[in-house]
Write an enzyme that holds these catalytic residues in place. Structure first.
Site, short mmCIF file in Angstrom:
data_model
loop_
_atom_site.label_atom_id
_atom_site.label_comp_id
_atom_site.label_asym_id
_atom_site.label_seq_id
_atom_site.Cartn_x
_atom_site.Cartn_y
_atom_site.Cartn_z
N GLY A 1 18.37 -18.11 -16.96
CA GLY A 1 18.97 -16.86 -16.48
C GLY A 1 17.90 -15.85 -16.06
N ASP A 2 16.82 -15.77 -16.83
CA ASP A 2 15.75 -14.80 -16.53
C ASP A 2 15.12 -15.09 -15.16
OD1 ASP A 2 16.22 -14.05 -19.18
OD2 ASP A 2 14.56 -15.27 -19.94
N ALA B 1 29.38 -22.75 -10.44
CA ALA B 1 29.25 -21.79 -9.33
C ALA B 1 28.91 -20.39 -9.83
CB ALA B 1 30.55 -21.76 -8.54
N GLY C 1 25.70 -21.41 -15.83
CA GLY C 1 25.01 -22.69 -16.04
C GLY C 1 24.92 -23.46 -14.73
N TYR D 1 7.39 -15.86 -32.43
CA TYR D 1 8.35 -16.91 -32.77
C TYR D 1 7.66 -18.27 -32.71
CZ TYR D 1 9.24 -17.61 -27.72
OH TYR D 1 9.13 -17.85 -26.38
N ASN E 1 22.60 -10.38 -21.60
CA ASN E 1 21.92 -11.27 -22.53
C ASN E 1 22.42 -11.11 -23.96
OD1 ASN E 1 20.08 -13.34 -22.20
ND2 ASN E 1 18.48 -11.98 -21.39
N THR F 1 12.80 -10.26 -20.76
CA THR F 1 12.41 -9.34 -19.69
C THR F 1 11.01 -9.65 -19.16
OG1 THR F 1 11.83 -7.81 -21.45
CG2 THR F 1 13.92 -7.40 -20.29
N LEU F 2 10.16 -10.19 -20.05
CA LEU F 2 8.82 -10.58 -19.60
C LEU F 2 8.94 -11.80 -18.68
CD1 LEU F 2 6.23 -12.72 -20.37
CD2 LEU F 2 5.84 -10.46 -19.42
N ARG G 1 10.22 -10.76 -36.03
CA ARG G 1 10.26 -9.67 -35.05
C ARG G 1 10.94 -8.41 -35.58
NH1 ARG G 1 14.78 -11.83 -30.73
NH2 ARG G 1 13.77 -10.35 -29.34
#
Ligand code: AMP
Length: 303
Positions: free
Chosen positions: A258-259, A230, A227, A88, A165, A31-32, A103
């Site tokens: 994706g982000d 389409a 990926g 990480y 996600n 999200t960052l 985490r």
């Protein structure tokens, strides 16, 4: 002036530099990453805020310094004296990256433990962005509180944008994950899944099946990334489409593909672009991000 809040976990990233004993320190998290690319893509008429929880220690201070330096608002980040941020570590072996995480007890796991703070963070905001990872790291009662706060925000006319996600390792079991992901999709205006994950964990046979499943759960619109393949969208039951995206010749690192797509799409749509043009913008931004190393690529935009 518009305002968008991104809700989730940002972690410290330690990576090997190649020099013996030397590590470099950065910050990232799904999200960052999206907040970072939204900030780079949107003009000054948009405020981008990050909502999480951090500690009161020096490492947490550094994360806030980083966010502030990037122009990402930190006013709604809670500070918890008995916690610190997750970390990480990236190991590079023959070009392949592997990750070690610390985490389990991160401050971000408490980001929704004060529901009134979440409600305050959402006040005066137009768009709320979150993900299945945001949901995965929370205790059950905080998952409910966050879904309720976002549902009320949507009820007041706010736009809720959700990327499933899917990360089964963060959940007790895949069945629990599937149940919560669908509850989250049910209060979302826009759902942005990736087909690879969806076919693995929901058994979808093609992207339109993914889109229809989330729509049936309550998501108003769905855009399915795939990926290099389409992108499939469902705008209403009667309006679906499939848009091919430009191929990327040299994929360097798909971290944050994706982000960044989500940020490129949203920024374009918030600037008034059609769904087709916004998808193309998302793909252009993601192409730049996967053509460089690391989650956060400075100055990458869709233009
Ligand atoms: P994913 O989450 O892997 O489905 O990818 C998200 C987005 O990143 C896709 O919709 C594409 O825009 C872009 N992307 C990811 N992998 C590739 C690739 N191999 N070639 C071109 N674009 C890609």
């Amino acid at each position: 002036m518009g305002r968008i809040v991104s809700i989730g976990e940002c972690m410290g990233e330690l990576s090997e530099t190649g020099a013996p004993g030397a590590l470099s320190m950065g910050f990232a998290g799904d999200t960052l990453n999206t907040a970072f690319y939204l900030r780079q893509s949107l003009g000054p008429e948009w405020q981008v805020d990050y909502v999480t929880a951090v500690g009161t220690d020096g490492l947490s201070d550094r994360m806030l310094d980083f966010l502030n330096a990037e122009g990402i608002g930190t006013a709604h980040i809670r500070r918890l004296a008995d916690k610190t941020i997750g970390l990480y570590y990236i190991t590079l072996k023959e070009g392949e990256r592997s990750f070690t995480y610390w985490r389990n007890d991160s401050a971000a796991r408490r980001l929704a433990s004060d529901p009134a703070a979440i409600v305050r963070a959402l006040e005066n905001s137009d768009v709320a962005y979150w993900s299945g990872i945001t949901l995965a790291i929370l205790p059950n009662q905080d998952r409910l509180a966050l879904i309720e706060a976002l549902g009320q925000f949507a009820g007041r006319g706010g736009t809720v944008v959700f990327d499933p996600n899917l990360r089964p390792r963060l959940w007790d079991n895949p069945e629990t994950m599937r149940g919560w992901i669908h509850r989250a999709a049910a209060i979302s205006d826009l759902c942005l899944p990736s087909f690879d994950d969806e076919s693995t964990w929901f058994g979808d046979s093609d992207p339109i099946e993914t889109a229809k499943r989330y729509h049936a759960e309550g998501a108003r619109r769905v855009i399915v990334k795939n990926g290099g393949g389409a992108v499939t969208f469902l705008e209403t039951t009667d309006k679906t489409g499939v848009l091919s995206i430009p191929s990327v010749e040299h994929v360097v690192d798909t971290t944050a593909a994706g982000d960044s797509f989500n940020a490129g799409f949203l920024a374009a749509e918030l600037s008034g672009k059609s769904i087709e043009d916004a998808i193309a913008a998302g793909a252009r931004l993601a192409a730049k991000v996967i053509g460089a190393r690391g989650a956060l690529v400075k100055d990458a935009t869709a233009s």
